[in-house]
Scaffold this active site. Structure first.
Site, PDB file in Angstrom:
ATOM      1  N   GLU A  14      -5.342 129.576  36.571  1.00 37.49           N
ATOM      2  CA  GLU A  14      -5.626 130.706  37.442  1.00 37.49           C
ATOM      3  C   GLU A  14      -5.046 131.982  36.837  1.00 37.49           C
ATOM      4  OE1 GLU A  14      -6.289 133.601  40.044  1.00 37.49           O
ATOM      5  OE2 GLU A  14      -7.332 131.669  40.053  1.00 37.49           O
ATOM      6  N   GLN A  15      -5.870 133.032  36.766  1.00 36.96           N
ATOM      7  CA  GLN A  15      -5.436 134.261  36.102  1.00 36.96           C
ATOM      8  C   GLN A  15      -4.389 135.037  36.897  1.00 36.96           C
ATOM      9  OE1 GLN A  15      -8.580 137.094  35.539  1.00 36.96           O
ATOM     10  NE2 GLN A  15      -9.343 136.922  37.632  1.00 36.96           N
ATOM     11  N   TYR A  25     -15.285 137.918  64.303  1.00 32.07           N
ATOM     12  CA  TYR A  25     -14.831 136.659  64.899  1.00 32.07           C
ATOM     13  C   TYR A  25     -13.324 136.538  64.700  1.00 32.07           C
ATOM     14  CZ  TYR A  25     -15.756 135.233  60.022  1.00 32.07           C
ATOM     15  OH  TYR A  25     -15.819 135.166  58.647  1.00 32.07           O
TER      16      TYR A  25
END
Length: 397
Positions: A37-38, A218
């Site tokens: 993950e960067q 919502y």
């Protein structure tokens, strides 16, 4: 859970919802993997999403429902369509009890960060490598070489590109098709519960439809906040980054003549995020040799069917099953995965695209026909092919 045994070196590029779901399902199938993950931390920008039964049943199978239910909000009241000028109700679909009876699970709305936290609980922390921005993918005869911005290199036997709409991995699989300008931009904001009227706190996904625009809200975060996302003409705005922001004045200008309840929510939300929706045609292929794509890297879609995250989770479940079924021939496993998924996700891409036009009709005969159809329709039943689908069982049927 099966015992983990030595197996192929699996690299997942991207630690968002799709990447962590892939890690969770691969772990359940007995594989090990590394998620590259960067970012320096596993986080999601502030936005909500819908988890329909087709995704919820898969979350249950990886054992994260207890974590998920801490912050997810069940849609008891359900889906509600309103007219832009005065909020008159065009259609209501009550979901409580009906979803469970038809599809075995409820429908929920959830903050992206809360869904990500649920998936993190199913992936060993030592599998995650942070600060790892992939810059290139080199497919060789017997191995795939990944290069990263910090100068490091990683060899893998299988590479899964879960790196989103701007995927680096996609370039190793197929000739990337350039995005087209959609002419639409999205505004988003999260409003604290104490700042919104009671009607917006109901357990409902409310969609206001108007000429050239629609507005959705919502509750999320266990009911402590309301997610607001709205779509309007983009003009010359083309920034696609989710970290980009607009101004309250820009947001107000697009909806200034709408029902005051809409503009009150805009005011309460403060500075909004703003990004352009770029249109991307379905890819003709997802896999090459030992490299494949998942989620938005494979099938980015407009958010108008609320299935983007759900389809990433379906992808992850099917990919793990296919690799397990072809443990000695991963390339065949990836071919089976692509064949199992591409028709369904392409159909959803195309339907999401078409809904843009129906949601944004100008007032007139077509709009009145649409509203009449909404009042007479039963989307929960009509879209059973989406919500009743079991991605894992479909592989054996």
């Amino acid at each position: 859970m099966p015992a983990t045994v030595p197996g192929p070196r699996i690299a997942i590029v991207g630690g968002g919802i799709g990447g962590l779901a892939a890690g969770a399902f691969l772990r359940r199938a007995g594989f090990t993997a590394t998620v590259h993950e960067q970012a320096s931390a596993l986080t999601e920008v502030g936005a909500g999403l819908v988890m329909a039964p087709n995704a919820v049943r898969l979350l249950r199978r990886i054992g994260v429902m207890a974590q998920f239910l801490r912050r997810a909000v069940p849609l008891d009241w359900g889906w509600e369509f309103r007219r832009w000028t005065d909020g008159s109700v065009l259609s209501v679909e009550k979901l409580s009890g009906v979803c469970e009876r038809l599809y075995g699970e409820r429908t929920y709305v959830v903050h992206r960060a809360d869904l990500l936290d649920s998936l993190k609980a199913a992936v060993p922390s030592e599998w995650v490598r942070l600060g790892a921005r992939c810059t290139s993918v080199d497919v060789r005869k017997d191995v795939v070489l990944l290069r990263f911005a910090d100068g490091s290199k990683v060899e893998a036997d299988i590479v899964i590109g879960a790196d989103g709409v701007h995927s680096v991995v996609r370039g190793a699989v197929t000739e990337p098709l350039p995005p087209a300008y959609s002419g639409i931009c999205a505004f988003r904001t999260i409003v604290p519960a104490q700042a919104v009227p009671d009607f917006a706190l109901r357990r409902a996904q409310t969609l206001w439809l108007g000429p050239g625009r629609h507005f959705v809200h919502y509750p999320v975060a266990g009911g402590q906040a309301v997610n607001v996302v709205a779509f309007a003409p983009a003009g010359d705005y083309t920034d696609e980054s989710w970290s980009s922001t607009g101004t309250i004045e820009e947001f107000h200008a697009e909806f200034s003549d709408w029902d005051p309840r809409v503009t009150d929510l805009i005011t309460a939300g403060g500075v909004p995020g703003r990004w352009a929706l770029l249109d991307r045609a379905p890819l003709p292929r997802w896999s090459r040799d030992r490299v494949t794509l998942l989620g938005d890297a494979a099938h980015p879609m407009f958010p108008f069917f609320a299935q983007g995250a759900a389809q990433s989770i379906e992808d992850a479940a099917v990919l793990a099953r296919c690799l397990a079924a072809h443990a000695n021939d991963p390339e065949q496993g990836l071919k089976q995965y692509e064949a199992a998924r591409i028709e369904r996700t392409t159909r959803l891409q195309e339907l999401s695209h078409a809904r843009r036009d129906s949601n944004h009709l100008p007032d007139g005969p077509e709009q009145k026909a649409r509203d009449a159809a909404l009042a007479a329709s039963d989307p929960l039943v009509r879209n059973g092919w989406i919500y009743g689908f079991d991605a894992e069982e479909a592989l054996t049927s």
